[in-house]
Design a protein around this motif. Structure first.
Motif, PDB file in Angstrom:
ATOM      1  N   SER A  43      -5.111  -3.507  -6.316  1.00 33.88           N
ATOM      2  CA  SER A  43      -5.266  -4.223  -5.051  1.00 33.88           C
ATOM      3  C   SER A  43      -4.911  -5.680  -5.294  1.00 33.88           C
ATOM      4  O   SER A  43      -5.533  -6.351  -6.111  1.00 33.88           O
ATOM      5  CB  SER A  43      -6.716  -4.092  -4.550  1.00 33.88           C
ATOM      6  N   LYS A  91       0.862  -1.180   0.000  1.00 33.14           N
ATOM      7  CA  LYS A  91       0.000   0.000   0.000  1.00 33.14           C
ATOM      8  C   LYS A  91       0.903   1.236   0.000  1.00 33.14           C
ATOM      9  O   LYS A  91       1.897   1.257   0.729  1.00 33.14           O
ATOM     10  CB  LYS A  91      -0.890   0.036   1.244  1.00 33.14           C
ATOM     11  N   PRO A  92       0.578   2.265  -0.799  1.00 35.70           N
ATOM     12  CA  PRO A  92      -0.466   2.299  -1.812  1.00 35.70           C
ATOM     13  C   PRO A  92      -0.045   1.525  -3.062  1.00 35.70           C
ATOM     14  O   PRO A  92       1.143   1.299  -3.287  1.00 35.70           O
ATOM     15  CB  PRO A  92      -0.606   3.793  -2.111  1.00 35.70           C
ATOM     16  N   ASP A 146      -3.966   2.862   2.410  1.00 37.73           N
ATOM     17  CA  ASP A 146      -4.946   2.144   1.588  1.00 37.73           C
ATOM     18  C   ASP A 146      -5.891   3.119   0.898  1.00 37.73           C
ATOM     19  O   ASP A 146      -6.204   2.966  -0.286  1.00 37.73           O
ATOM     20  CB  ASP A 146      -5.729   1.173   2.472  1.00 37.73           C
ATOM     21  N   ASN A 148      -5.294   6.484   0.296  1.00 29.60           N
ATOM     22  CA  ASN A 148      -4.414   7.163  -0.654  1.00 29.60           C
ATOM     23  C   ASN A 148      -5.123   8.246  -1.455  1.00 29.60           C
ATOM     24  O   ASN A 148      -5.042   8.298  -2.680  1.00 29.60           O
ATOM     25  CB  ASN A 148      -3.770   6.143  -1.600  1.00 29.60           C
TER      26      ASN A 148
END
Length: 349
Positions: A75, A70-71, A207, A209
């Motif tokens: 995902s 992260k970031p 996360d 961001n």
């Protein structure tokens, strides 16, 4: 709210895309050893204005590693399998690495020396420090924070205006880091709960961001390094330790002198975050007095000054310096100065 351990598992087990071990991102996050002599140089992986990233390793039973970063524009969760005794390739970073052991144990070979970190420990590895990680066949969760050199310098600059004790500890940290290239932090007391609260906030911001996240993350890093400087044990030379104790005593003494009429040892605990017996030991070592004896000395000195330099009544002086029992005040004052307040005041005129 989820615990830090739950949040780490959520991010590593529930990501949208599962990447196999041969995927390029996986090899970037975890590169198993392929040479005893070659060294990788891991460059900072983010672009734009991002100055901080986080990698989470979640080792499960049977030598499985789940990992994410992260970031990230994607995902993902990386999946890899490892045997007991496997290591990552020898490597260095062009950024600093701050790691936190969320669960279990974790070992690294740093500059040829094997170091084991346990749950609640943190370590800071300087850029260009040669090291490798031991890959686990038992459950453990590790958080790695990658800090660009810019944001680390900014954090240190933010602390210049801090109290001298904090500034000293941070300069000592930087000196030790430059000598050893890594620092091992061990928690004191119950600080782990506070540290994990900061890390949860940081992980959630990384996360998310969004445009404000980097400012919030910088603030969280300042809080994390403040905790590291004050509530964790890390290696100092004996000379640095003695200097730190003097700075600590001066900070405590200044606080007591500023609040002598109402100060309690609980106030010191809440302000400086040490156990009560620490203050008694430190004050005894530097003055020969107990905490209560030291406060009493400061109050009586303040009362003497008011007698000679103000027109306050003796009753007002007694109340101003923090005593409610006039009989007790007269007793300890007379024992110290050999005369009652009124007699001492007349002798000075």
């Amino acid at each position: 709210m989820s615990s830090l351990l739950e949040l780490c598992k959520q991010f590593t087990e529930g990501a949208a895309s599962h990447l196999p071990s041969e995927h390029a991102i996986g090899k970037r996050l975890v590169c198993p050893e392929y040479s005893k002599s070659e060294q990788e140089v891991k460059t900072y992986p983010l672009i734009n204005n991002d100055k901080l990233f986080l990698v989470c390793w979640n080792f499960t039973e049977g030598g499985q590693l789940l990992s994410t970063m992260k970031p990230s524009p994607l995902s993902f969760c990386y999946h890899g399998s490892f045997q007991h005794g496997d290591k990552t390739q020898l490597h260095t970073h062009d950024y600093l690495e701050l790691a936190y052991i969320v669960e279990g144990k974790f070992s690294q070979r740093i500059l040829g020396r094997d170091i084991t970190f346990t749950k609640g420990d943190l370590y800071l590895i300087d850029k260009n420090c040669i090291h490798q990680d031991f890959l686990l066949d038992q459950p453990a969760v590790i958080l790695f924070l990658g800090l660009s050199n810019d944001i680390f310098d900014e954090i240190m600059v933010e602390q210049i205006s801090a109290k001298k004790m904090i500034s000293f500890l941070q300069s000592a940290l930087l000196k030790q880091k430059s000598l050893k290239q890594y620092l091992h932090f061990k928690p004191i007391g119950t600080v782990t709960t506070q540290m994990e609260s900061h890390l949860i906030s940081l992980l959630n911001e990384l996360d998310l961001n969004d445009p404000g996240s980097r400012f919030i993350c910088k603030g969280m890093l300042i809080r994390i390094f403040l905790l590291l400087s004050t509530r964790y044990e890390f290696s100092l030379s004996s000379e640095q330790r003695r200097t730190m104790n003097w700075f600590m005593f001066e900070e405590i003494s200044d606080y007591i002198k500023d609040h002598y009429a109402t100060v309690t040892i609980r106030d010191l605990v809440n302000t400086f975050h040490f156990q009560e017996d620490y203050f008694n030991r430190l004050i005894k070592d530097k003055t020969g007095l107990t905490y209560s004896g030291y406060v009493q000395q400061i109050r009586l000195s303040a009362a003497e000054h008011m007698l000679f330099h103000t027109q306050k009544s003796i009753d007002d002086i007694i109340e101003t310096v923090g005593y409610r029992n006039k009989g007790y005040f007269y007793k300890i004052f007379t024992e110290k100065y050999g005369a009652t307040p009124s007699v001492l005041r007349r002798s000075h005129t």
